[in-house]
Design a protein around this motif. Structure first.
Motif, PDB file in Angstrom:
ATOM      1  N   ASN B  50       0.757  -1.426   0.026  1.00 48.19           N
ATOM      2  CA  ASN B  50       0.374  -0.149   0.185  1.00 48.19           C
ATOM      3  C   ASN B  50       1.011   1.228  -0.142  1.00 48.19           C
ATOM      4  O   ASN B  50       0.713   2.139  -1.068  1.00 48.19           O
ATOM      5  CB  ASN B  50      -0.671   0.148   1.171  1.00 48.19           C
ATOM      6  CG  ASN B  50      -2.434  -1.109   1.075  1.00 48.19           C
ATOM      7  OD1 ASN B  50      -2.656  -1.385   0.422  1.00 48.19           O
ATOM      8  ND2 ASN B  50      -2.667  -1.765   1.957  1.00 48.19           N
ATOM      9  N   ARG B  54       0.986   4.407  -2.748  1.00 52.80           N
ATOM     10  CA  ARG B  54       0.330   5.270  -2.818  1.00 52.80           C
ATOM     11  C   ARG B  54       1.749   6.863  -2.986  1.00 52.80           C
ATOM     12  O   ARG B  54       1.761   7.500  -3.371  1.00 52.80           O
ATOM     13  CB  ARG B  54       0.817   6.246  -0.968  1.00 52.80           C
ATOM     14  CG  ARG B  54      -0.541   5.740  -0.459  1.00 52.80           C
ATOM     15  CD  ARG B  54      -1.431   6.499  -0.519  1.00 52.80           C
ATOM     16  NE  ARG B  54      -1.522   7.554   0.727  1.00 52.80           N
ATOM     17  CZ  ARG B  54      -1.429   8.714   0.189  1.00 52.80           C
ATOM     18  NH1 ARG B  54      -1.972   9.230  -0.704  1.00 52.80           N
ATOM     19  NH2 ARG B  54      -0.991   9.462   1.425  1.00 52.80           N
ATOM     20  N   LYS B  57       1.956   7.160  -6.501  1.00 51.43           N
ATOM     21  CA  LYS B  57       1.123   8.159  -6.943  1.00 51.43           C
ATOM     22  C   LYS B  57       1.452   9.114  -6.833  1.00 51.43           C
ATOM     23  O   LYS B  57       1.132   9.960  -7.318  1.00 51.43           O
ATOM     24  CB  LYS B  57      -0.236   7.838  -6.438  1.00 51.43           C
ATOM     25  CG  LYS B  57      -1.348   8.086  -6.735  1.00 51.43           C
ATOM     26  CD  LYS B  57      -2.577   7.924  -6.007  1.00 51.43           C
ATOM     27  CE  LYS B  57      -3.859   8.363  -6.243  1.00 51.43           C
ATOM     28  NZ  LYS B  57      -4.906   8.781  -5.435  1.00 51.43           N
ATOM     29  N   ASP B  92      -0.711   8.059   6.498  1.00 49.12           N
ATOM     30  CA  ASP B  92      -1.611   7.767   5.908  1.00 49.12           C
ATOM     31  C   ASP B  92      -2.200   6.803   7.608  1.00 49.12           C
ATOM     32  O   ASP B  92      -3.454   6.632   6.937  1.00 49.12           O
ATOM     33  CB  ASP B  92      -1.024   6.325   5.383  1.00 49.12           C
ATOM     34  CG  ASP B  92      -0.841   6.592   3.762  1.00 49.12           C
ATOM     35  OD1 ASP B  92      -1.530   6.996   3.426  1.00 49.12           O
ATOM     36  OD2 ASP B  92      -0.489   5.376   2.898  1.00 49.12           O
TER      37      ASP B  92
END
Lengths: 162, 293
Positions: B50, B54, B57, B92
């Motif tokens: 994850n 992130r 991105k 996060d």
């Protein structure tokens, strides 16, 4: 009815009676407000630092950021509304410039901002008729163009006028 | 209205906060060591799918304006720098805490995160511009976390803003920490310290959280770091990015000059750099911005 919201180093002016000129959370920054009774124009600039010599490129890109470039930039902007280019007849008010307590003066940026602005204003033969400077709290400022009324707010305090 | 928080209640509040993800926790441990290796940071991120997604991105988001897409996590991390990676990892898992509306301070949703990010950038700038002999990356991370206690006590402070401001105005030498303690029994530094312990944060970060308003009380070995965050915090507030009612209502610890060499011109440069850097980072991490100053 419009809202002109000015961020750090922004300046703006309006003569539309329904407009409000606003800036949020002035800490050590100082807001300079020009009220021109003749043309009923309100101008404001949100000054962050006293002196543009630390970064000329920034001063060119955002003249409102520094005291020495902010005042000429705002006056030029206001000539678009028919105001005098040297600010003749304008009413000047100042607010913001809060300070943290520092006995050796380094952190008194609010105070230095206010002094630098007054010096530049003086060179134009202008001076503030009202000011709400210093203290240790942040201020939000709203100016209504129709009434030329300046309202300040800070959390935990009742609103007040300048 | 406002009521005192007991020690037991505080523990309950701390327990109700989500724990840091294992990778965020390990990243904080790793990056607080002076001689850590970037390879270890890369490996940590790589093992968390994850987090990897992130990071990729974000590096490819419009804010960074890259012409070619970065697809490898190594390149993404070396491009962004480890402080951003830590910011993403912490954001996060603790994003809800940072994004929370601090109604007890009359501060909007997102203000705390913006204040923390400004403090982080400013603390890092304080270290680099003053030449202080500590890690600027660590100062950044510590800046992100320093005010975590505010989210814990904010709900309990609801409706207290006018009283707090009146207390400070009425009594010489009284600041917002004193007001918090008087109102709910704990100030935000002590509440944050309890969370730091529960999260098992490295000592230096826990010390920053506990002493960021009075660095002279911190252990000598971490004191420069705590001063850097203390000054960064004040710089963030001076720049108009506080968290509502407490903004600028703290004392500046006068002993900072023994640890950080900073003059008025350097301070002006730092304030300007904070504005520039904040504009670059604010969209890419979390939250969005209303202009302040």
């Amino acid at each position: 009815m419009g809202k002109i919201v000015l961020g750090v180093g922004d300046y703006g002016a309006s003569n539309s009676p329904g407009d409000e000129v606003k800036t949020f959370a002035l800490g050590s920054c100082v807001s300079v407000i020009f009220l021109d009774p003749k043309t009923r124009t309100v101008g404001m600039v949100h000054v962050a630092l006293p002196d543009s010599s630390i970064n000329k490129a920034k001063a060119t890109e955002k003249p409102g950021y520094f005291a020495d470039t902010a005042i000429p930039a705002l006056l030029t902007q206001m000539t678009k509304f028919g105001c005098d280019k040297r600010g003749k007849g304008m009413v000047v008010k100042l607010c913001g410039g809060a300070n943290v307590m520092d006995t050796n003066d380094t952190f008194q940026i609010g105070k230095r901002n206010a002094l630098a602005i007054k010096k530049i204003l003086w060179s134009y033969g202008m001076g503030a008729v009202a000011e709400d400077l210093g203290g240790n709290y942040s201020r939000t400022v709203v100016v209504s163009v129709s009434a030329g009324q300046i309202t300040l707010s800070s959390p935990g305090k009742p609103n007040w006028q300048l | 209205m406002v009521k005192q928080i007991s020690q037991e209640e505080l523990q309950k509040i701390v327990k109700s906060v989500p724990m840091l993800s294992p990778s965020a926790s390990k990243l904080l441990q790793l990056t607080s060591q002076a001689d850590h290796d970037l390879v270890d940071v890369v490996n940590l991120v790589r093992n968390d799918a994850n987090l990897t997604a992130r990071v990729l991105k974000i590096v490819n988001s419009a804010a960074f304006g890259l012409i070619n897409t970065i697809t490898s996590i190594d390149r993404a991390i070396s491009y962004l720098g480890e402080r951003i990676i830590v910011g993403i990892a912490v954001g996060d898992c603790a994003g809800k805490l940072f994004e929370k509306e601090l109604s007890g301070y009359e501060s909007a949703r997102g203000d705390l995160w913006k204040h923390d990010l400004r403090t982080a950038i400013a603390a890092r700038e304080v270290v680099t511009q003053s030449g202080a002999d500590i890690s600027s990356e660590l100062a950044f991370t510590a800046g992100l976390l320093h005010d975590i206690g505010k989210s814990l006590i904010s709900d309990y402070l609801q409706g207290s803003v006018t009283d707090a401001v009146e207390m400070i105005t009425a009594e010489e030498g009284f600041d917002y920490l004193d007001a918090e303690e008087k109102l709910v029994g704990f100030d935000h530094t002590r509440a944050g310290y309890e969370l730091a312990k529960a999260w098992q944060l490295p000592n230096e970060l826990a010390e920053v959280i506990l002493h960021h308003h009075e660095p002279s009380n911190a252990s000598e070995e971490y004191r420069t770091l705590v001063y850097a965050v203390h000054l960064g915090d004040n710089i963030a507030m001076m720049g108009g990015f506080g968290t509502g009612s407490d903004s600028m209502r703290y004392k500046l610890d006068q002993q900072y000059t023994d640890y950080i060499r900073i003059g008025s011109k350097t301070l002006a440069t730092i304030m300007l750099n904070v504005d520039i850097e904040f504009e670059k980072l604010k969209g890419s991490l979390t939250g969005s911005g209303e202009e302040n100053g």
